[in-house]
Design a protein around this motif. Structure first.
Motif, PDB file in Angstrom:
ATOM      1  N   ASN A  52     -21.218 -34.510  66.254  1.00  0.00           N
ATOM      2  CA  ASN A  52     -20.594 -35.650  65.583  1.00  0.00           C
ATOM      3  C   ASN A  52     -19.388 -36.074  66.418  1.00  0.00           C
ATOM      4  OD1 ASN A  52     -22.295 -35.611  63.293  1.00  0.00           O
ATOM      5  ND2 ASN A  52     -21.155 -33.874  62.524  1.00  0.00           N
ATOM      6  N   ARG A  53     -19.546 -37.140  67.117  1.00  0.00           N
ATOM      7  CA  ARG A  53     -18.458 -37.556  68.000  1.00  0.00           C
ATOM      8  C   ARG A  53     -17.230 -37.958  67.193  1.00  0.00           C
ATOM      9  NH1 ARG A  53     -18.116 -38.515  73.283  1.00  0.00           N
ATOM     10  NH2 ARG A  53     -16.535 -39.976  73.985  1.00  0.00           N
ATOM     11  N   ARG A  54     -17.395 -38.869  66.294  1.00  0.00           N
ATOM     12  CA  ARG A  54     -16.298 -39.271  65.405  1.00  0.00           C
ATOM     13  C   ARG A  54     -16.831 -39.237  63.982  1.00  0.00           C
ATOM     14  NH1 ARG A  54     -13.384 -44.444  68.232  1.00  0.00           N
ATOM     15  NH2 ARG A  54     -12.364 -43.259  69.874  1.00  0.00           N
ATOM     16  N   SER A  55     -16.196 -38.407  63.175  1.00  0.00           N
ATOM     17  CA  SER A  55     -16.641 -38.279  61.800  1.00  0.00           C
ATOM     18  C   SER A  55     -15.421 -38.216  60.895  1.00  0.00           C
ATOM     19  CB  SER A  55     -17.474 -37.007  61.617  1.00  0.00           C
ATOM     20  OG  SER A  55     -17.775 -36.825  60.256  1.00  0.00           O
ATOM     21  N   ASN A  56     -15.401 -39.043  59.884  1.00  0.00           N
ATOM     22  CA  ASN A  56     -14.362 -38.935  58.864  1.00  0.00           C
ATOM     23  C   ASN A  56     -15.006 -39.165  57.504  1.00  0.00           C
ATOM     24  OD1 ASN A  56     -14.789 -41.647  58.841  1.00  0.00           O
ATOM     25  ND2 ASN A  56     -12.771 -42.239  59.538  1.00  0.00           N
ATOM     26  N   THR A  57     -14.390 -38.608  56.494  1.00  0.00           N
ATOM     27  CA  THR A  57     -14.922 -38.683  55.140  1.00  0.00           C
ATOM     28  C   THR A  57     -13.979 -39.511  54.290  1.00  0.00           C
ATOM     29  OG1 THR A  57     -15.904 -36.504  55.391  1.00  0.00           O
ATOM     30  CG2 THR A  57     -15.669 -37.334  53.155  1.00  0.00           C
ATOM     31  N   ASN A  58     -14.503 -40.550  53.679  1.00  0.00           N
ATOM     32  CA  ASN A  58     -13.700 -41.409  52.828  1.00  0.00           C
ATOM     33  C   ASN A  58     -13.610 -40.768  51.449  1.00  0.00           C
ATOM     34  OD1 ASN A  58     -12.383 -43.453  51.549  1.00  0.00           O
ATOM     35  ND2 ASN A  58     -14.060 -44.921  51.675  1.00  0.00           N
ATOM     36  N   THR A  59     -12.428 -40.326  51.065  1.00  0.00           N
ATOM     37  CA  THR A  59     -12.243 -39.687  49.762  1.00  0.00           C
ATOM     38  C   THR A  59     -11.591 -40.614  48.743  1.00  0.00           C
ATOM     39  OG1 THR A  59     -10.115 -38.778  50.470  1.00  0.00           O
ATOM     40  CG2 THR A  59     -12.077 -37.413  50.801  1.00  0.00           C
ATOM     41  N   TYR A  60     -11.450 -41.883  49.075  1.00  0.00           N
ATOM     42  CA  TYR A  60     -10.859 -42.835  48.135  1.00  0.00           C
ATOM     43  C   TYR A  60     -11.858 -43.123  47.021  1.00  0.00           C
ATOM     44  CZ  TYR A  60      -9.084 -47.135  46.134  1.00  0.00           C
ATOM     45  OH  TYR A  60      -8.647 -48.088  45.255  1.00  0.00           O
ATOM     46  N   ASP A  61     -11.397 -43.025  45.792  1.00  0.00           N
ATOM     47  CA  ASP A  61     -12.246 -43.278  44.628  1.00  0.00           C
ATOM     48  C   ASP A  61     -11.518 -44.256  43.724  1.00  0.00           C
ATOM     49  OD1 ASP A  61     -14.220 -43.205  42.783  1.00  0.00           O
ATOM     50  OD2 ASP A  61     -13.831 -41.182  42.090  1.00  0.00           O
ATOM     51  N   SER A  62     -12.021 -45.463  43.619  1.00  0.00           N
ATOM     52  CA  SER A  62     -11.303 -46.512  42.900  1.00  0.00           C
ATOM     53  C   SER A  62     -11.448 -46.417  41.387  1.00  0.00           C
ATOM     54  CB  SER A  62     -11.785 -47.883  43.366  1.00  0.00           C
ATOM     55  OG  SER A  62     -13.164 -48.024  43.079  1.00  0.00           O
ATOM     56  N   ASP A  63     -12.548 -45.850  40.888  1.00  0.00           N
ATOM     57  CA  ASP A  63     -12.695 -45.771  39.438  1.00  0.00           C
ATOM     58  C   ASP A  63     -11.951 -44.547  38.896  1.00  0.00           C
ATOM     59  OD1 ASP A  63     -14.402 -43.986  40.575  1.00  0.00           O
ATOM     60  OD2 ASP A  63     -16.051 -44.354  39.220  1.00  0.00           O
ATOM     61  N   GLN A  64     -11.635 -44.594  37.608  1.00  0.00           N
ATOM     62  CA  GLN A  64     -10.817 -43.542  37.013  1.00  0.00           C
ATOM     63  C   GLN A  64     -11.664 -42.381  36.485  1.00  0.00           C
ATOM     64  OE1 GLN A  64      -8.261 -44.996  33.958  1.00  0.00           O
ATOM     65  NE2 GLN A  64      -7.014 -43.167  33.926  1.00  0.00           N
ATOM     66  N   PHE A  65     -12.829 -42.677  35.940  1.00  0.00           N
ATOM     67  CA  PHE A  65     -13.668 -41.641  35.349  1.00  0.00           C
ATOM     68  C   PHE A  65     -15.052 -41.686  36.005  1.00  0.00           C
ATOM     69  CE2 PHE A  65     -10.790 -43.027  31.963  1.00  0.00           C
ATOM     70  CZ  PHE A  65     -10.091 -41.851  31.772  1.00  0.00           C
ATOM     71  N   ASP A  66     -15.541 -40.527  36.464  1.00  0.00           N
ATOM     72  CA  ASP A  66     -16.849 -40.476  37.103  1.00  0.00           C
ATOM     73  C   ASP A  66     -17.912 -39.889  36.175  1.00  0.00           C
ATOM     74  OD1 ASP A  66     -16.091 -41.580  39.511  1.00  0.00           O
ATOM     75  OD2 ASP A  66     -15.416 -39.670  40.288  1.00  0.00           O
TER      76      ASP A  66
END
Length: 73
Positions: A52-66
């Motif tokens: 994986n040359r460039r890998s990042n994980t987006n942990t932003y979660d806009s909703d309040q309840f999943d």
């Protein structure tokens, strides 16, 4: 029809797991989890090569309840 079960050995059951033998009316485990992981993180096996040359994980979660579990009893 009732189930007839012989010897059973249980090594472990997780805190949110369910173990039942035979007839059951309702099975409703109550737990929720959210897992963030990058590319190639859940791969298993022998001689595994993950590039994986460039890998990042987006942990932003806009909703309040999943997973609302308050009414599941």
């Amino acid at each position: 029809m009732p189930a007839i079960v012989g010897i059973v050995q249980v090594n472990s059951v997780s805190s949110s797991g369910v173990f039942h033998i035979g007839d059951v009316y309702r099975v409703s485990p109550i737990s929720s989890a959210k897992t963030f992981s990058g590319a190639g993180s859940f791969n298993t096996g022998e001689q595994l090569y993950v590039y994986n040359r460039r890998s990042n994980t987006n942990t932003y979660d806009s909703d309040q309840f999943d997973q609302n579990i308050t009414g599941n009893v």
